[in-house]
Scaffold this motif. Structure first.
Motif, PDB file in Angstrom:
ATOM      1  N   SER A  97      66.241  40.021  46.669  1.00 57.51           N
ATOM      2  CA  SER A  97      65.722  40.493  47.957  1.00 57.51           C
ATOM      3  C   SER A  97      66.062  41.975  48.152  1.00 57.51           C
ATOM      4  O   SER A  97      65.486  42.630  49.016  1.00 57.51           O
ATOM      5  N   ARG A  98      66.969  42.504  47.351  1.00 52.56           N
ATOM      6  CA  ARG A  98      67.361  43.899  47.466  1.00 52.56           C
ATOM      7  C   ARG A  98      66.862  44.733  46.290  1.00 52.56           C
ATOM      8  O   ARG A  98      67.352  45.849  46.059  1.00 52.56           O
ATOM      9  N   MET A  99      65.928  44.187  45.517  1.00 52.39           N
ATOM     10  CA  MET A  99      65.434  44.954  44.369  1.00 52.39           C
ATOM     11  C   MET A  99      64.661  46.185  44.847  1.00 52.39           C
ATOM     12  O   MET A  99      64.103  46.199  45.955  1.00 52.39           O
ATOM     13  N   VAL A 100      64.656  47.203  44.016  1.00 50.41           N
ATOM     14  CA  VAL A 100      63.826  48.375  44.277  1.00 50.41           C
ATOM     15  C   VAL A 100      62.404  48.003  43.880  1.00 50.41           C
ATOM     16  O   VAL A 100      62.076  47.905  42.700  1.00 50.41           O
ATOM     17  N   ILE A 101      61.586  47.770  44.884  1.00 50.59           N
ATOM     18  CA  ILE A 101      60.265  47.200  44.656  1.00 50.59           C
ATOM     19  C   ILE A 101      59.330  48.201  43.980  1.00 50.59           C
ATOM     20  O   ILE A 101      59.197  49.333  44.418  1.00 50.59           O
ATOM     21  N   GLN A 102      58.691  47.770  42.887  1.00 52.28           N
ATOM     22  CA  GLN A 102      57.614  48.548  42.289  1.00 52.28           C
ATOM     23  C   GLN A 102      56.259  47.888  42.555  1.00 52.28           C
ATOM     24  O   GLN A 102      55.231  48.545  42.546  1.00 52.28           O
ATOM     25  N   ARG A 103      56.300  46.588  42.719  1.00 47.28           N
ATOM     26  CA  ARG A 103      55.077  45.837  43.003  1.00 47.28           C
ATOM     27  C   ARG A 103      55.468  44.589  43.776  1.00 47.28           C
ATOM     28  O   ARG A 103      56.462  43.925  43.448  1.00 47.28           O
ATOM     29  N   ARG A 104      54.678  44.283  44.813  1.00 50.21           N
ATOM     30  CA  ARG A 104      54.973  43.110  45.603  1.00 50.21           C
ATOM     31  C   ARG A 104      53.692  42.672  46.304  1.00 50.21           C
ATOM     32  O   ARG A 104      53.107  43.421  47.093  1.00 50.21           O
ATOM     33  N   ILE A 105      53.233  41.486  45.998  1.00 47.10           N
ATOM     34  CA  ILE A 105      52.011  40.976  46.619  1.00 47.10           C
ATOM     35  C   ILE A 105      52.230  39.533  47.030  1.00 47.10           C
ATOM     36  O   ILE A 105      53.101  38.833  46.507  1.00 47.10           O
ATOM     37  N   SER A 106      51.433  39.112  47.998  1.00 46.90           N
ATOM     38  CA  SER A 106      51.439  37.721  48.432  1.00 46.90           C
ATOM     39  C   SER A 106      50.007  37.285  48.651  1.00 46.90           C
ATOM     40  O   SER A 106      49.193  38.041  49.202  1.00 46.90           O
ATOM     41  N   ALA A 107      49.708  36.067  48.233  1.00 48.36           N
ATOM     42  CA  ALA A 107      48.378  35.508  48.450  1.00 48.36           C
ATOM     43  C   ALA A 107      48.363  34.613  49.680  1.00 48.36           C
ATOM     44  O   ALA A 107      47.348  33.967  49.950  1.00 48.36           O
ATOM     45  N   THR A 108      49.465  34.567  50.428  1.00 53.46           N
ATOM     46  CA  THR A 108      49.524  33.678  51.597  1.00 53.46           C
ATOM     47  C   THR A 108      49.631  34.442  52.919  1.00 53.46           C
ATOM     48  O   THR A 108      49.185  33.952  53.948  1.00 53.46           O
ATOM     49  N   TYR A 109      50.226  35.604  52.910  1.00 58.94           N
ATOM     50  CA  TYR A 109      50.356  36.405  54.122  1.00 58.94           C
ATOM     51  C   TYR A 109      49.829  37.805  53.845  1.00 58.94           C
ATOM     52  O   TYR A 109      50.328  38.499  52.954  1.00 58.94           O
ATOM     53  N   LYS A 110      48.832  38.194  54.619  1.00 66.82           N
ATOM     54  CA  LYS A 110      48.258  39.531  54.421  1.00 66.82           C
ATOM     55  C   LYS A 110      49.219  40.609  54.892  1.00 66.82           C
ATOM     56  O   LYS A 110      49.441  41.613  54.206  1.00 66.82           O
ATOM     57  N   ASP A 111      49.774  40.407  56.097  1.00 70.79           N
ATOM     58  CA  ASP A 111      50.673  41.405  56.683  1.00 70.79           C
ATOM     59  C   ASP A 111      52.112  40.960  56.506  1.00 70.79           C
ATOM     60  O   ASP A 111      52.683  40.286  57.376  1.00 70.79           O
ATOM     61  N   LEU A 112      52.668  41.335  55.376  1.00 70.48           N
ATOM     62  CA  LEU A 112      54.042  40.949  55.064  1.00 70.48           C
ATOM     63  C   LEU A 112      55.030  41.914  55.698  1.00 70.48           C
ATOM     64  O   LEU A 112      54.754  43.114  55.783  1.00 70.48           O
ATOM     65  N   PRO A 113      56.166  41.410  56.144  1.00 69.34           N
ATOM     66  CA  PRO A 113      57.228  42.347  56.527  1.00 69.34           C
ATOM     67  C   PRO A 113      57.625  43.169  55.303  1.00 69.34           C
ATOM     68  O   PRO A 113      57.986  42.625  54.266  1.00 69.34           O
ATOM     69  N   GLY A 114      57.507  44.454  55.406  1.00 67.01           N
ATOM     70  CA  GLY A 114      57.783  45.320  54.257  1.00 67.01           C
ATOM     71  C   GLY A 114      56.518  45.732  53.532  1.00 67.01           C
ATOM     72  O   GLY A 114      56.546  46.655  52.729  1.00 67.01           O
ATOM     73  N   GLY A 115      55.399  45.062  53.828  1.00 65.08           N
ATOM     74  CA  GLY A 115      54.110  45.460  53.276  1.00 65.08           C
ATOM     75  C   GLY A 115      53.854  44.968  51.868  1.00 65.08           C
ATOM     76  O   GLY A 115      54.757  44.511  51.171  1.00 65.08           O
ATOM     77  N   GLN A 116      52.593  45.017  51.488  1.00 59.98           N
ATOM     78  CA  GLN A 116      52.193  44.672  50.130  1.00 59.98           C
ATOM     79  C   GLN A 116      52.132  45.963  49.312  1.00 59.98           C
ATOM     80  O   GLN A 116      51.642  46.985  49.783  1.00 59.98           O
ATOM     81  N   VAL A 117      52.623  45.883  48.098  1.00 62.50           N
ATOM     82  CA  VAL A 117      52.666  47.056  47.217  1.00 62.50           C
ATOM     83  C   VAL A 117      51.920  46.701  45.934  1.00 62.50           C
ATOM     84  O   VAL A 117      52.351  45.817  45.190  1.00 62.50           O
ATOM     85  N   LEU A 118      50.793  47.382  45.710  1.00 64.10           N
ATOM     86  CA  LEU A 118      49.997  47.036  44.520  1.00 64.10           C
ATOM     87  C   LEU A 118      50.723  47.406  43.232  1.00 64.10           C
ATOM     88  O   LEU A 118      50.772  46.617  42.289  1.00 64.10           O
ATOM     89  N   GLY A 119      51.282  48.618  43.180  1.00 60.67           N
ATOM     90  CA  GLY A 119      51.999  49.020  41.970  1.00 60.67           C
ATOM     91  C   GLY A 119      51.103  49.036  40.746  1.00 60.67           C
ATOM     92  O   GLY A 119      49.868  48.998  40.858  1.00 60.67           O
ATOM     93  N   PRO A 120      51.700  49.092  39.542  1.00 60.48           N
ATOM     94  CA  PRO A 120      50.895  49.103  38.310  1.00 60.48           C
ATOM     95  C   PRO A 120      50.351  47.701  38.012  1.00 60.48           C
ATOM     96  O   PRO A 120      51.109  46.737  37.903  1.00 60.48           O
ATOM     97  N   THR A 121      49.043  47.580  37.905  1.00 61.86           N
ATOM     98  CA  THR A 121      48.451  46.263  37.652  1.00 61.86           C
ATOM     99  C   THR A 121      47.088  46.412  36.994  1.00 61.86           C
ATOM    100  O   THR A 121      46.372  47.388  37.229  1.00 61.86           O
ATOM    101  N   PHE A 122      46.751  45.445  36.157  1.00 61.23           N
ATOM    102  CA  PHE A 122      45.415  45.394  35.550  1.00 61.23           C
ATOM    103  C   PHE A 122      44.403  44.743  36.500  1.00 61.23           C
ATOM    104  O   PHE A 122      43.213  44.698  36.197  1.00 61.23           O
TER     105      PHE A 122
END
Length: 388
Positions: A97-122
Motif C-alpha cells: 500500500s506504500r509502494m511508489v506507484i508507476q501504474r495502478r488501474i481498477s476495473a471496478t471503481y472509476k474514481d479511485l482514491p489516489g486516482g488511476q495511473v496508466l503508466g507504461p502499458t501495451f
C-alpha cells in the motif's frame, strides 16, 4: 539391430564451442552487453527474475544473454545460481500500500482514491510493427526519445487498495491468514498436500507464466466457477525491510519492483457465510500484469473448497496446478528424454518383437484351425455325392 552410440568429452567440448558461436552470432555486429539487455528488455528480465525466484536484474540479464534469449533456460540458470547463495534471513511482509506507484488501474471503481495511473502499458497500442525501431543504434535520433523520468526521491505515500473500500462496507471477505503465523518456504521444504495458501501463493508466484495463463483462461471459459472483476492492478517499487534479531526493529534494505493484483469474485454465501465478494491474489517480481492476473485467478480457483464448492476443473486441483506449474522441473523431466535410454529401448524393442512374433504365430495357428474346420465341414457333402 539398434546399436548404442558412443560419445565422449571431445564431442561435448565441440558442442560447447558451437553453442558459443551461435550465441555470438555475426561478429560484424556489436555484441550485446548485459546492461543493454537489462535496460532494453526489461519485461524478459522481470520474467526471468520472477520464475527464477531471485531478484537481481543484472544476473537475470546475464542469464538471458547466456541462454541466447531462451527465457526457460535463463530461468533454469538463475534458479541454479540461487541455490549457491547464503540466506541472511526473512524479510518483513511487503507493505504494497506504500509502494511508489508507476501504474495502478481498477476495473471496478472509476474514481479511485489516489486516482488511476496508466503508466507504461501495451493496452492502448495498436499492435502494429513500429519500423522506426529497426533503425540501427548509430542512426537513432534522440529528438523523439521520451524525456519524462520518474523522480526516485518521491516519497512513498500510502495509496489505499480497492479491497479496503469493499472491506469497510463488509462486502469483501477478510484476508485469510494472519501476518504473525508461520509461513511455509517452498525453497526449503518439499511441497506436500494439502498445501496451505501461503505455500500455494509461493508456488504460483514462480510458476510458469504460460501455464498459469492457460489455467486462468480455462476458468474464464467455464472450467471452474470464478467470474471475477479486476479489483486492482498496481505496479511499482516497494520497500524491503529486514528485522535483525540483534536490533529488534526493521530496517529498510532496498526497493524491488513488483506487480500486484487482486481479483474479486462474487460468492452467494452459505448458512454460515453471508453473500460477499471473495479474493484472488497475485504478486510477482517486476512488471508482469499478465502473470499477476493469472495468478490471482488461479489462486481463487484453488480456494473453491473453502466456499463449499466441489473441485471439478484443472485449475481447482491443487496437485495438478502446483506440481505442473514449475517450468524448471517440467523442462527437466521432459528434457531427460534426450539422455541415452539405449538399454531401456532395447528391452522395449525385444518385448515388442516377441509380442509381434507371438501375434503372427497365433494368427497362423488360427488360419490352420479355420482351414481344418472348413475341410471338416465339406466332408459330409462329398460323402453324399459318392453315395449317389
Amino acid at each position: 539391430m539398434y546399436v548404442a552410440v558412443k560419445g565422449g568429452e571431445k564431442a561435448i567440448l565441440r558442442s560447447h564451442d558451437l553453442l558459443a558461436l551461435k550465441r555470438r552470432g555475426d561478429e560484424r555486429l556489436p555484441e550485446l552487453d548485459v546492461a543493454q539487455i537489462r535496460e532494453q528488455l526489461p519485461l524478459a528480465v522481470d520474467r526471468v527474475m520472477a520464475e527464477g525466484s531471485l531478484y537481481d536484474p543484472d544476473l537475470a540479464a546475464l542469464a538471458i544473454k547466456q541462454a541466447m534469449g531462451d527465457t526457460q533456460e535463463a530461468i533454469f540458470l538463475l534458479r541454479a545460481y540461487r541455490t549457491t547463495l547464503p540466506r541472511l534471513g526473512y524479510s518483513e511482509p511487503l507493505d504494497t500500500s506504500r509502494m511508489v506507484i508507476q501504474r495502478r488501474i481498477s476495473a471496478t471503481y472509476k474514481d479511485l482514491p489516489g486516482g488511476q495511473v496508466l503508466g507504461p502499458t501495451f493496452d492502448y497500442t495498436h499492435r502494429l510493427l513500429d519500423f522506426s525501431l529497426s533503425r540501427s543504434a548509430g542512426n537513432e535520433s534522440h529528438d523523439s526519445a521520451p524525456t519524462a523520468t520518474p523522480n526516485p526521491d518521491t516519497p512513498a505515500e500510502r495509496v489505499p487498495r480497492v479491497a479496503e473500500i469493499l472491506g469497510d462496507e463488509g462486502l469483501l471477505e477478510d484476508e485469510v491468514g494472519g501476518e504473525d503465523g508461520p509461513v511455509g518456504d517452498i525453497t526449503r521444504e518439499p511441497l506436500t498436500f494439502p498445501a496451505d495458501r501461503d505455500v500455494r501463493l509461493q508456488s504460483l508466484s514462480r510458476a510458469d507464466e504460460g501455464f498459469l495463463l492457460g489455467l486462468a483462461y480455462s476458468t474464464q471459459r467455464g472450467f471452474g466457477s470464478t467470474h471475477p472483476f479486476a479489483g486492482e492492478i498496481r505496479m511499482g517499487e516497494a520497500a524491503v525491510e529486514l528485522a535483525p534479531e540483534e536490533l529488534g526493529f526493521a530496517i529498510e534494505i532496498g526497493d524491488i519492483l513488483v506487480t500486484e493484483c487482486e481479483m474479486i469474485t462474487q460468492f452467494k454465501g452459505t448458512k454460515d457465510i453471508p453473500p460477499q465478494f471473495t479474493r484472488g491474489y497475485g504478486l510477482v517480481f517486476g512488471h508482469s500484469e499478465r502473470k499477476a492476473m493469472s495468478m490471482a485467478l488461479v489462486d481463487r480457483s484453488l480456494r473453491c473448497e473453502e466456499y463449499g464448492q466441489e473441485p471439478s476443473a484443472p485449475a481447482e486441483d491443487h496437485e495438478f496446478v502446483l506440481y505442473h506449474g514449475d517450468n524448471v522441473e517440467a523442462q527437466g523431466f521432459v528434457s531427460h528424454l534426450k539422455l541415452p535410454h539405449y538399454v531401456d529401448f532395447q528391452g522395449e524393442l525385444t518385448m515388442l518383437r516377441a509380442m509381434r512374433k507371438a501375434m503372427d504365430e497365433n494368427a497362423a495357428t488360427a488360419d490352420t484351425q479355420d482351414q481344418d474346420s472348413a475341410d471338416t465341414a465339406v466332408q459330409p457333402e462329398e460323402a453324399s455325392d459318392h453315395d449317389i
